[in-house]
Design a protein around this motif. Sequence first.
Motif, PDB file in Angstrom:
ATOM      1  N   LYS A 125       0.839  -1.183   0.000  1.00  0.00           N
ATOM      2  CA  LYS A 125       0.000   0.000   0.000  1.00  0.00           C
ATOM      3  C   LYS A 125       0.879   1.240   0.000  1.00  0.00           C
ATOM      4  O   LYS A 125       2.016   1.222   0.459  1.00  0.00           O
ATOM      5  CB  LYS A 125      -0.921  -0.007   1.232  1.00  0.00           C
ATOM      6  N   LYS A 126       0.318   2.324  -0.520  1.00  0.00           N
ATOM      7  CA  LYS A 126       1.097   3.547  -0.671  1.00  0.00           C
ATOM      8  C   LYS A 126       1.585   4.080   0.675  1.00  0.00           C
ATOM      9  O   LYS A 126       2.729   4.518   0.802  1.00  0.00           O
ATOM     10  CB  LYS A 126       0.253   4.629  -1.372  1.00  0.00           C
ATOM     11  N   GLU A 127       0.715   4.034   1.695  1.00  0.00           N
ATOM     12  CA  GLU A 127       1.131   4.553   2.990  1.00  0.00           C
ATOM     13  C   GLU A 127       2.240   3.704   3.608  1.00  0.00           C
ATOM     14  O   GLU A 127       3.109   4.215   4.309  1.00  0.00           O
ATOM     15  CB  GLU A 127      -0.048   4.642   3.965  1.00  0.00           C
ATOM     16  N   LEU A 265       0.709  13.553   3.044  1.00  0.00           N
ATOM     17  CA  LEU A 265       0.745  14.233   1.747  1.00  0.00           C
ATOM     18  C   LEU A 265       1.373  13.345   0.678  1.00  0.00           C
ATOM     19  O   LEU A 265       0.888  13.285  -0.460  1.00  0.00           O
ATOM     20  CB  LEU A 265       1.530  15.546   1.870  1.00  0.00           C
ATOM     21  N   GLY A 266       2.444  12.640   1.036  1.00  0.00           N
ATOM     22  CA  GLY A 266       3.096  11.758   0.078  1.00  0.00           C
ATOM     23  C   GLY A 266       2.196  10.613  -0.340  1.00  0.00           C
ATOM     24  O   GLY A 266       2.151  10.233  -1.517  1.00  0.00           O
ATOM     25  N   THR A 267       1.468  10.055   0.624  1.00  0.00           N
ATOM     26  CA  THR A 267       0.532   8.967   0.318  1.00  0.00           C
ATOM     27  C   THR A 267      -0.577   9.450  -0.615  1.00  0.00           C
ATOM     28  O   THR A 267      -0.981   8.741  -1.548  1.00  0.00           O
ATOM     29  CB  THR A 267      -0.087   8.421   1.620  1.00  0.00           C
ATOM     30  N   TYR A 268      -1.068  10.663  -0.381  1.00  0.00           N
ATOM     31  CA  TYR A 268      -2.115  11.226  -1.225  1.00  0.00           C
ATOM     32  C   TYR A 268      -1.624  11.392  -2.662  1.00  0.00           C
ATOM     33  O   TYR A 268      -2.329  11.048  -3.616  1.00  0.00           O
ATOM     34  CB  TYR A 268      -2.561  12.572  -0.666  1.00  0.00           C
ATOM     35  N   ILE A 269      -0.406  11.912  -2.815  1.00  0.00           N
ATOM     36  CA  ILE A 269       0.143  12.104  -4.162  1.00  0.00           C
ATOM     37  C   ILE A 269       0.308  10.764  -4.873  1.00  0.00           C
ATOM     38  O   ILE A 269      -0.026  10.626  -6.053  1.00  0.00           O
ATOM     39  CB  ILE A 269       1.496  12.836  -4.073  1.00  0.00           C
TER      40      ILE A 269
END
Length: 276
Positions: A125-127, A265-269
């Motif tokens: 997962k991104k997070e 913020l990084g996960t959102y991007i």
Amino acid sequence: MEKSRELTFESPTFFQRIKSMLGVDFYRLFHTPLFYIFLAIAAIIPAMLIAMTGMPGPNGEPSTPLFTNVWQAIAANTPIYGFEGIDKYANLNMVFIFGGIMVSIFIGHDYKSGYVKQLFTTHAKKEDYMISKSLTCAFAMACMCITYLFGAIVAGAITQTSFSVNAGNLICAILGKIFMSLGWASLYTFLNIIFRRYFGISIASSFFFGTGVLVIGIGSIAGNTPMLNVFLYGSSVYACLSANFINVLVCLIVSVAWAGIYNVLGTYILSKSDVY
């Protein structure tokens, strides 16, 4: 007739996923020459600083050493905000500049090698990626802080520079800077997510923010105000040779807070764009 059996698979928990990701990232960190090269660089920097001399006096007086005390190569004597001379900034903060370059190379290799494409295609997962990279790089930068410290001690002993210091204040200064590694690593991870397709720009951005030019500029305009410490690297001013436990706590809280913001913020991007 045999009864059909339904196989159920439990999804891994958050901590299981992070543990797995950290295992991979730490394995890659310890098995790449990059990590050890930057550890060596961190140890060499204080030796160069301690051996460096200042500019000759206006009347032709001979130049003097940049530092009269070994621990001035670790932290400034008092909190600083605006630009007050290179000797005020040439200390353990240098690790955060070179650490940013290391993070850019470490994360850039993920995209260049196709590791990210394989990773996100399978399960990650991104997070999880953001958190794991931030923690791994924070560990690497903390290790750089330690080798920097050893380099300063060895250089000080060789040059016979004074080691006089208040031990409690020194420990607080060192701990404050080490704790800041988490916030710095999260910032650099975030920047490299933004510029993931532009390796040169990611390194340049890490170098720019690592020098603290932004905060120095704001400090020169706003003056020595505690309000500057809403910035991640602004709180680094507390990690000085007059620091106490409260200052260390401020560094820790600010570092953790900004690490959380950068990771969100990084996960959102990553979730809103093509990561390949």
